[in-house]
Design an enzyme around this catalytic site. Structure first.
Site, PDB file in Angstrom:
ATOM      1  N   LYS A   1       0.807  -1.192   0.000  1.00 22.10           N
ATOM      2  CA  LYS A   1       0.000   0.000   0.000  1.00 22.10           C
ATOM      3  C   LYS A   1       0.855   1.262   0.000  1.00 22.10           C
ATOM      4  O   LYS A   1       0.397   2.330  -0.399  1.00 22.10           O
ATOM      5  CB  LYS A   1      -0.893   0.018   1.265  1.00 22.10           C
ATOM      6  CG  LYS A   1      -1.810  -1.151   1.422  1.00 22.10           C
ATOM      7  CD  LYS A   1      -2.487  -1.068   2.791  1.00 22.10           C
ATOM      8  CE  LYS A   1      -3.081  -2.394   3.155  1.00 22.10           C
ATOM      9  NZ  LYS A   1      -3.596  -2.369   4.555  1.00 22.10           N
TER      10      LYS A   1
ATOM     11  N   GLU B   1       8.056   2.437  -5.795  1.00 21.47           N
ATOM     12  CA  GLU B   1       8.149   2.054  -4.380  1.00 21.47           C
ATOM     13  C   GLU B   1       8.048   3.292  -3.493  1.00 21.47           C
ATOM     14  O   GLU B   1       8.428   4.389  -3.919  1.00 21.47           O
ATOM     15  CB  GLU B   1       9.511   1.403  -4.118  1.00 21.47           C
ATOM     16  CG  GLU B   1       9.500  -0.119  -4.115  1.00 21.47           C
ATOM     17  CD  GLU B   1       9.009  -0.707  -2.805  1.00 21.47           C
ATOM     18  OE1 GLU B   1       8.194  -0.059  -2.118  1.00 21.47           O
ATOM     19  OE2 GLU B   1       9.433  -1.813  -2.468  1.00 21.47           O
TER      20      GLU B   1
ATOM     21  N   ASP C   1      14.532  -0.213   1.610  1.00 24.64           N
ATOM     22  CA  ASP C   1      15.217  -0.339   2.898  1.00 24.64           C
ATOM     23  C   ASP C   1      16.292  -1.424   2.761  1.00 24.64           C
ATOM     24  O   ASP C   1      17.379  -1.166   2.240  1.00 24.64           O
ATOM     25  CB  ASP C   1      14.139  -0.666   3.938  1.00 24.64           C
ATOM     26  CG  ASP C   1      14.640  -0.711   5.368  1.00 24.64           C
ATOM     27  OD1 ASP C   1      15.725  -0.195   5.631  1.00 24.64           O
ATOM     28  OD2 ASP C   1      13.936  -1.266   6.238  1.00 24.64           O
TER      29      ASP C   1
ATOM     30  N   LYS D   1      16.850   4.242   1.621  1.00 23.37           N
ATOM     31  CA  LYS D   1      17.522   4.141   2.927  1.00 23.37           C
ATOM     32  C   LYS D   1      18.706   3.188   2.745  1.00 23.37           C
ATOM     33  O   LYS D   1      18.673   2.043   3.197  1.00 23.37           O
ATOM     34  CB  LYS D   1      16.526   3.548   3.932  1.00 23.37           C
ATOM     35  CG  LYS D   1      16.644   4.038   5.356  1.00 23.37           C
ATOM     36  CD  LYS D   1      15.909   3.121   6.317  1.00 23.37           C
ATOM     37  CE  LYS D   1      14.452   3.353   6.458  1.00 23.37           C
ATOM     38  NZ  LYS D   1      13.818   2.447   7.457  1.00 23.37           N
TER      39      LYS D   1
ATOM     40  N   PHE E   1      12.858   5.322  11.157  1.00 21.40           N
ATOM     41  CA  PHE E   1      11.618   4.665  10.771  1.00 21.40           C
ATOM     42  C   PHE E   1      10.648   5.735  10.288  1.00 21.40           C
ATOM     43  O   PHE E   1      10.151   6.559  11.056  1.00 21.40           O
ATOM     44  CB  PHE E   1      11.000   3.817  11.893  1.00 21.40           C
ATOM     45  CG  PHE E   1       9.901   2.967  11.344  1.00 21.40           C
ATOM     46  CD1 PHE E   1      10.203   1.802  10.648  1.00 21.40           C
ATOM     47  CD2 PHE E   1       8.580   3.378  11.415  1.00 21.40           C
ATOM     48  CE1 PHE E   1       9.201   1.046  10.049  1.00 21.40           C
ATOM     49  CE2 PHE E   1       7.567   2.630  10.820  1.00 21.40           C
ATOM     50  CZ  PHE E   1       7.887   1.461  10.137  1.00 21.40           C
ATOM     51  N   ILE E   2      10.429   5.719   8.981  1.00 23.57           N
ATOM     52  CA  ILE E   2       9.683   6.775   8.297  1.00 23.57           C
ATOM     53  C   ILE E   2       8.182   6.480   8.329  1.00 23.57           C
ATOM     54  O   ILE E   2       7.768   5.338   8.151  1.00 23.57           O
ATOM     55  CB  ILE E   2      10.144   6.878   6.828  1.00 23.57           C
ATOM     56  CG1 ILE E   2      11.675   7.016   6.737  1.00 23.57           C
ATOM     57  CG2 ILE E   2       9.422   8.019   6.112  1.00 23.57           C
ATOM     58  CD1 ILE E   2      12.243   8.309   7.206  1.00 23.57           C
TER      59      ILE E   2
ATOM     60  N   ASP F   1       3.528   3.569   6.661  1.00 20.35           N
ATOM     61  CA  ASP F   1       2.811   3.289   7.897  1.00 20.35           C
ATOM     62  C   ASP F   1       3.689   2.778   9.015  1.00 20.35           C
ATOM     63  O   ASP F   1       4.798   2.281   8.801  1.00 20.35           O
ATOM     64  CB  ASP F   1       1.749   2.215   7.631  1.00 20.35           C
ATOM     65  CG  ASP F   1       2.390   0.831   7.417  1.00 20.35           C
ATOM     66  OD1 ASP F   1       3.284   0.724   6.554  1.00 20.35           O
ATOM     67  OD2 ASP F   1       2.010  -0.125   8.133  1.00 20.35           O
TER      68      ASP F   1
HETATM   69  P1  IMP Z   1      12.706  -3.763   2.235  1.00 18.63           P
HETATM   70  O1  IMP Z   1      12.218  -5.047   1.635  1.00 18.63           O
HETATM   71  O2  IMP Z   1      13.434  -3.975   3.536  1.00 18.63           O
HETATM   72  O3  IMP Z   1      13.514  -2.912   1.272  1.00 18.63           O
HETATM   73  O4  IMP Z   1      11.425  -2.926   2.659  1.00 18.63           O
HETATM   74  C1  IMP Z   1      10.560  -2.489   1.728  1.00 18.63           C
HETATM   75  C2  IMP Z   1       9.191  -2.141   2.304  1.00 18.63           C
HETATM   76  O5  IMP Z   1       9.159  -2.096   3.726  1.00 18.63           O
HETATM   77  C3  IMP Z   1       8.808  -0.762   1.835  1.00 18.63           C
HETATM   78  O6  IMP Z   1       8.128  -0.820   0.608  1.00 18.63           O
HETATM   79  C4  IMP Z   1       7.941  -0.269   2.967  1.00 18.63           C
HETATM   80  O7  IMP Z   1       6.588  -0.628   2.752  1.00 18.63           O
HETATM   81  C5  IMP Z   1       8.469  -0.955   4.189  1.00 18.63           C
HETATM   82  N1  IMP Z   1       9.392  -0.064   4.913  1.00 18.63           N
HETATM   83  C6  IMP Z   1      10.739  -0.052   4.867  1.00 18.63           C
HETATM   84  N2  IMP Z   1      11.256   0.916   5.623  1.00 18.63           N
HETATM   85  C7  IMP Z   1      10.191   1.569   6.167  1.00 18.63           C
HETATM   86  C8  IMP Z   1      10.071   2.701   7.047  1.00 18.63           C
HETATM   87  O8  IMP Z   1      11.035   3.350   7.467  1.00 18.63           O
HETATM   88  N3  IMP Z   1       8.805   3.068   7.369  1.00 18.63           N
HETATM   89  C9  IMP Z   1       7.692   2.409   6.909  1.00 18.63           C
HETATM   90  N4  IMP Z   1       7.764   1.352   6.083  1.00 18.63           N
HETATM   91  C10 IMP Z   1       9.005   0.936   5.720  1.00 18.63           C
HETATM   92 MG    MG Z   2       4.671  -0.952   4.782  1.00 18.24          MG
END
Ligand code: IMP
Ligand code: MG
Length: 192
Positions: free
Chosen positions: A52, A108, A112, A140, A162-163, A169
């Site tokens: 979302k 996206e 992260d 990030k 943590f955004i 969310d």
């Molecule tokens: P990744 O797989 O660790 O790169 O995370 C990707 C997904 O995690 C993103 O599309 C976000 O939905 C969620 N996410 C990662 N970091 C944050 C954050 O700081 N705040 C909120 N959601 C996050």
């Molecule tokens: Mg999320």
């Protein structure tokens, strides 16, 4: 910081810290939209938003892409209800547009660890598109574990925070903040 707002209290009063305003986000979308418009001139572009988190950024971004494009969404999740990734990606809602031989721009909210991105790149490649590129509102990079996960278009790079807000969310809350903010450890404790 309990869940319910007291009378006269706004979400902004509760969160307060603004990293990027609505105007900043619009400027990011305008800059990247112009670049994407140039890069995809004459191509068959399908823009796929990741639900979302990317819904508001996607809505802003595509209004700055001056091309005859198609829009689709996909829902994937790698997060549980906390602030760290579970590392396991699941597709919860698939794309509905045929992407065979099309140029794909995956949108996206934030990259992260890169786990979701790496998974999605592989997932889309299996459908033999002409190309797959990534546009993220926030990057990030300090937490990246997937070395191959590089967004092609980045709105802003953020520190290891943590955004929340503008689609992002914490346990399904704060997606409706019209700006980008973050939660401190102390905020998270108070939310429990
Ligand atoms: P990744 O797989 O660790 O790169 O995370 C990707 C997904 O995690 C993103 O599309 C976000 O939905 C969620 N996410 C990662 N970091 C944050 C954050 O700081 N705040 C909120 N959601 C996050
Ligand atoms: Mg999320």
């Amino acid at each position: 910081m309990g869940r319910i707002l007291r009378r006269g209290e706004t979400m902004a009063d509760k969160i307060g810290k603004i990293l990027y305003t609505k105007k900043d986000i619009r400027d990011m979308a305008e800059r990247l939209g112009k670049q994407i418009t140039k890069d995809y001139e004459g191509k068959e572009l399908v823009v796929i938003g990741m639900l979302k988190g990317a819904f508001l950024w996607m809505a802003e971004l595509i209004q700055h892409i001056d091309l005859d494009l198609k829009v689709d969404f996909v829902a994937a999740s790698s997060y549980g209800s906390g602030t760290t990734s579970s590392g396991v990606v699941k597709i919860k809602q698939d794309i509905s547009v045929n992407i065979y031989k099309k140029d794909i721009l995956l949108v996206e909210d934030i990259v992260d660890t890169g786990t979701t991105l790496a998974y999605m790149q592989q997932y889309l490649q299996e459908r033999s598109p002409a190309s797959v590129k990534i546009c993220t509102m926030l990057d990030k990079p300090s937490r990246r574990t997937e070395k191959g996960a590089h967004p092609d278009y980045i709105g802003e790079t953020v520190d290891d925070l943590f955004i929340i807000g503008y689609g992002l969310d914490y346990d399904e809350r704060y997606r409706n903040l019209p700006y980008i903010s973050y939660l401190d450890e102390s905020d998270v404790d108070k939310l429990k």
